[in-house]
Design a protein around this motif. Structure first.
Motif, mmCIF file in Angstrom:
data_model
loop_
_atom_site.group_PDB
_atom_site.id
_atom_site.type_symbol
_atom_site.label_atom_id
_atom_site.label_comp_id
_atom_site.label_asym_id
_atom_site.label_seq_id
_atom_site.Cartn_x
_atom_site.Cartn_y
_atom_site.Cartn_z
ATOM 1 N N ARG A 1 -58.066 -1.947 -46.271
ATOM 2 C CA ARG A 1 -57.342 -3.109 -46.831
ATOM 3 C C ARG A 1 -56.859 -2.753 -48.238
ATOM 4 O O ARG A 1 -55.997 -1.959 -48.366
ATOM 5 C CB ARG A 1 -58.217 -4.369 -46.809
ATOM 6 C CG ARG A 1 -58.910 -4.672 -45.458
ATOM 7 C CD ARG A 1 -58.002 -5.291 -44.422
ATOM 8 N NE ARG A 1 -57.087 -4.334 -43.841
ATOM 9 C CZ ARG A 1 -55.954 -4.659 -43.219
ATOM 10 N NH1 ARG A 1 -55.591 -5.897 -43.129
ATOM 11 N NH2 ARG A 1 -55.181 -3.737 -42.697
ATOM 12 N N ILE B 1 -52.138 3.226 -40.158
ATOM 13 C CA ILE B 1 -51.000 2.329 -39.900
ATOM 14 C C ILE B 1 -50.431 1.772 -41.213
ATOM 15 O O ILE B 1 -49.226 1.627 -41.344
ATOM 16 C CB ILE B 1 -51.423 1.261 -38.867
ATOM 17 C CG1 ILE B 1 -51.526 1.969 -37.503
ATOM 18 C CG2 ILE B 1 -50.462 0.079 -38.822
ATOM 19 C CD1 ILE B 1 -52.340 1.272 -36.459
ATOM 20 N N VAL B 2 -51.286 1.529 -42.183
ATOM 21 C CA VAL B 2 -50.802 1.132 -43.518
ATOM 22 C C VAL B 2 -50.565 2.366 -44.399
ATOM 23 O O VAL B 2 -49.571 2.464 -45.114
ATOM 24 C CB VAL B 2 -51.812 0.178 -44.202
ATOM 25 C CG1 VAL B 2 -51.500 0.007 -45.683
ATOM 26 C CG2 VAL B 2 -51.794 -1.181 -43.513
ATOM 27 N N PHE C 1 -59.521 -3.466 -40.403
ATOM 28 C CA PHE C 1 -58.634 -4.093 -39.414
ATOM 29 C C PHE C 1 -57.891 -3.007 -38.645
ATOM 30 O O PHE C 1 -57.311 -2.101 -39.239
ATOM 31 C CB PHE C 1 -57.626 -5.005 -40.122
ATOM 32 C CG PHE C 1 -56.692 -5.716 -39.181
ATOM 33 C CD1 PHE C 1 -57.175 -6.602 -38.231
ATOM 34 C CD2 PHE C 1 -55.313 -5.507 -39.245
ATOM 35 C CE1 PHE C 1 -56.311 -7.267 -37.356
ATOM 36 C CE2 PHE C 1 -54.446 -6.162 -38.383
ATOM 37 C CZ PHE C 1 -54.949 -7.047 -37.438
ATOM 38 N N ASP D 1 -57.215 5.246 -39.036
ATOM 39 C CA ASP D 1 -56.145 4.282 -38.805
ATOM 40 C C ASP D 1 -55.232 4.362 -40.021
ATOM 41 O O ASP D 1 -55.561 3.850 -41.097
ATOM 42 C CB ASP D 1 -56.751 2.882 -38.633
ATOM 43 C CG ASP D 1 -55.687 1.810 -38.464
ATOM 44 O OD1 ASP D 1 -54.515 2.070 -38.783
ATOM 45 O OD2 ASP D 1 -56.037 0.696 -38.035
ATOM 46 N N GLU E 1 -60.199 2.618 -41.505
ATOM 47 C CA GLU E 1 -59.045 2.619 -42.393
ATOM 48 C C GLU E 1 -59.502 3.451 -43.592
ATOM 49 O O GLU E 1 -60.369 2.972 -44.351
ATOM 50 C CB GLU E 1 -58.750 1.213 -42.900
ATOM 51 C CG GLU E 1 -58.108 0.264 -41.944
ATOM 52 C CD GLU E 1 -57.744 -1.029 -42.682
ATOM 53 O OE1 GLU E 1 -56.643 -1.107 -43.251
ATOM 54 O OE2 GLU E 1 -58.564 -1.950 -42.702
ATOM 55 N N GLY F 1 -49.047 -0.992 -33.617
ATOM 56 C CA GLY F 1 -50.244 -0.397 -34.197
ATOM 57 C C GLY F 1 -51.497 -0.745 -33.395
ATOM 58 O O GLY F 1 -52.380 0.087 -33.196
ATOM 59 N N THR F 2 -51.560 -1.989 -32.936
ATOM 60 C CA THR F 2 -52.691 -2.419 -32.105
ATOM 61 C C THR F 2 -52.838 -1.506 -30.888
ATOM 62 O O THR F 2 -53.930 -1.036 -30.548
ATOM 63 C CB THR F 2 -52.454 -3.872 -31.617
ATOM 64 O OG1 THR F 2 -52.579 -4.757 -32.724
ATOM 65 C CG2 THR F 2 -53.447 -4.293 -30.554
ATOM 66 N N LYS G 1 -45.916 0.738 -38.469
ATOM 67 C CA LYS G 1 -45.229 0.294 -39.695
ATOM 68 C C LYS G 1 -44.150 1.284 -40.153
ATOM 69 O O LYS G 1 -43.121 1.407 -39.522
ATOM 70 C CB LYS G 1 -46.242 -0.012 -40.794
ATOM 71 C CG LYS G 1 -47.250 -1.125 -40.352
ATOM 72 C CD LYS G 1 -47.984 -1.745 -41.516
ATOM 73 C CE LYS G 1 -49.147 -2.604 -41.076
ATOM 74 N NZ LYS G 1 -48.847 -4.001 -40.861
HETATM 75 C C1 LIG Z 1 -54.696 -0.885 -40.675
HETATM 76 C C2 LIG Z 1 -53.973 -1.590 -39.546
HETATM 77 N N1 LIG Z 1 -54.218 -1.200 -38.288
HETATM 78 C C3 LIG Z 1 -53.583 -1.772 -37.241
HETATM 79 C C4 LIG Z 1 -52.667 -2.773 -37.432
HETATM 80 C C5 LIG Z 1 -51.997 -3.403 -36.252
HETATM 81 O O1 LIG Z 1 -50.667 -3.002 -36.188
HETATM 82 P P1 LIG Z 1 -49.599 -3.924 -35.414
HETATM 83 O O2 LIG Z 1 -49.459 -5.186 -36.204
HETATM 84 O O3 LIG Z 1 -48.367 -3.074 -35.369
HETATM 85 O O4 LIG Z 1 -50.159 -4.161 -34.045
HETATM 86 C C6 LIG Z 1 -52.385 -3.220 -38.723
HETATM 87 C C7 LIG Z 1 -51.410 -4.311 -38.939
HETATM 88 O O5 LIG Z 1 -51.286 -4.867 -40.004
HETATM 89 C C8 LIG Z 1 -53.066 -2.612 -39.816
HETATM 90 O O6 LIG Z 1 -52.858 -3.040 -41.079
#
Ligand SMILES: Cc1ncc(COP(=O)(O)O)c(C=O)c1O
Length: 427
Positions: A208, A236-237, A139, A234, A204, A112-113, A262
């Motif tokens: 969170r 990712i969640v 995040f 973002d 996001e 995700g990063t 994820k």
């Molecule tokens: C909203 C969000 N973005 C990015 C990431 C980063 O993803 P990764 O841990 O796969 O690098 C996370 C990880 O928890 C996340 O919650």
């Protein structure tokens, strides 16, 4: 020495702080996983735990789901990675394009990063500018741009960023603007002020465990469109969790770019950037040698094992009634947690959407990061620790609900919450 004590000692020798870095090791309870199946984890002593961490989110179907295990085992016999196009990864990209409103094209990454880092880079190339805006408390992974004002103890005036880590070059601070989540007027004013310098706004959509207030995401969409600044969600969640089409489907606001990780890889290392051809074309190697070309590559990008795990996961999620069930179960756990706190007089905000939420111990409604600063941090640590002591694992700041949890699991969960609130009421 027990297996557990021995492993904890060995970990302390080989890992800084004795941990992987994902968690701070706040608890004095050593916890080393032996195995995960369905909604449960077992530690090396053989103790069973209800799992509301889910590997920090990916295991929405639960651990070792038979469809995922079968798909991975079949693919393993055909080779683990090629760094070349392969059928599973093409199919996974096609499925993301079908599922996600903003997606015409996809680039895979390994985390995700990596995905948010690449989304910011491609947005910069598209706009030919450097600065990005993110939200306080949001995040986006651990790259230098993401680790700005994620958890500042004493925040500065907006839009000044505060780095969350040592080792980030100071020059990066000059390239990141911080805005207040859920405060449209301030955000709009900042975007108007910096409109000629901004390459992207990343958010996001559900920050969170803080829910966007009515009109916030829509207003952000309008103002970024007005100034032609790419808006990056973002996801990712939220992707494939709040709804199959993620937060953009759930909240009905379509960004320009979106990032995935994820759930989309079913527990394997894969992330993705998705967006329209007009932006994604900057990744096209036919532009090599021009100022437009964005370099993006990685040894494991497009990994077929991760792709088949993702495809098997998404196929399960597409089954009718899946998200209704997830939201129904999440609603039950969330309501049960709120009732337990109220029953024992523990002051808490149970905040978030049913598939992922948490308890924050404060009397202030949680609408932005600064409200979370009023929370009793010691109580949050105690909550996590008392849950673990009673056989429930959760994330440090989240409760992730899985599709593997049964009604009986939830009954047991609510009993645990009740006992934990009794102990919290005493402190
Ligand atoms: C909203 C969000 N973005 C990015 C990431 C980063 O993803 P990764 O841990 O796969 O690098 C996370 C990880 O928890 C996340 O919650």
């Amino acid at each position: 020495m027990s297996d557990l004590a021995d492993l904890v000692t060995r970990a302390a020798r080989v890992f800084p702080g004795g941990v992987l870095g994902n968690h701070r090791g706040e608890s004095d309870l050593g916890f080393i996983v032996k195995e995960g199946r369905g909604a449960y984890l077992w530690d090396v002593r053989g103790t069973r735990y209800l799992d509301y961490l889910l590997g920090s989110g990916p295991m929405l179907l639960g651990h070792a789901h038979p469809a995922v295990v079968e798909a991975v085992q079949r693919q393993l016999g055909r080779g683990s990675t090629y760094m070349l196009l392969n059928e599973p990864v093409i199919e996974l990209a096609e499925e993301i394009v079908r599922a996600v409103a903003c997606a015409e094209q996809v680039r895979f990454t390994t985390s995700g990063t990596d995905a948010t880092f690449m989304a910011l880079r491609v947005a910069r190339a598209y706009r030919g500018r450097d600065k990005i805006m993110k939200f306080e408390g949001g995040f986006h992974g651990v790259h230098d741009y993401g680790l700005m004002s994620v958890s500042p103890r004493s925040p500065k005036a907006f839009p000044a960023p505060m780095p969350d880590s040592a080792g980030i070059p100071h020059v990066v601070e000059g390239e990141v603007l911080i805005a207040p989540y859920n405060d449209l007027a301030t955000t709009e004013a900042l975007i108007a002020q910096y409109q000629h310098e901004l390459a992207a706004v990343i958010i996001e959509p559900y920050q969170r465990v803080i829910v966007p207030v009515a009109g916030f995401l829509g207003g952000l969409r309008d103002v970024t469109r007005r100034y032609d600044i790419p808006l990056i969600f973002d996801e990712i969640v939220t992707g494939f969790r709040l709804a199959y089409g993620g937060a953009q489907e759930y909240y009905g606001v379509i960004p320009d770019l979106a990032c995935y990780g994820k759930v989309v890889a079913g527990g394997f290392p894969l992330g993705a950037v998705a967006g329209p051809e007009r932006i994604m074309r900057h990744f096209d190697p036919s532009l090599e040698g021009t100022r437009d070309f964005v370099v993006q590559q990685g040894t494991l990008n497009g990994n077929p094992i991760a792709a088949v795990a993702g495809l098997a996961t998404l196929a399960e999620l597409r089954k009718p009634g899946t998200y209704e069930r997830l939201h129904r179960m999440g609603t039950r756990v969330r309501a049960g947690l709120a009732a337990a706190a109220a029953r024992h007089g523990v002051v808490a905000q149970i905040t978030g959407e049913p598939p992922v939420f948490d308890a924050i111990f404060t009397d202030r409604p949680i609408t932005d990061y600064r409200a979370t600063l009023s929370a009793d941090g010691a109580k949050i640590r105690r909550f996590n620790e008392e849950c673990l002591r009673r056989g429930l694992v959760k994330a440090v700041n989240k409760i992730y609900v899985s599709l593997a949890h049964t009604d009986a699991d939830i009954d047991q969960t609510l009993e645990i919450f009740d006992q934990v609130m009794v102990t919290l009421a005493r402190t």
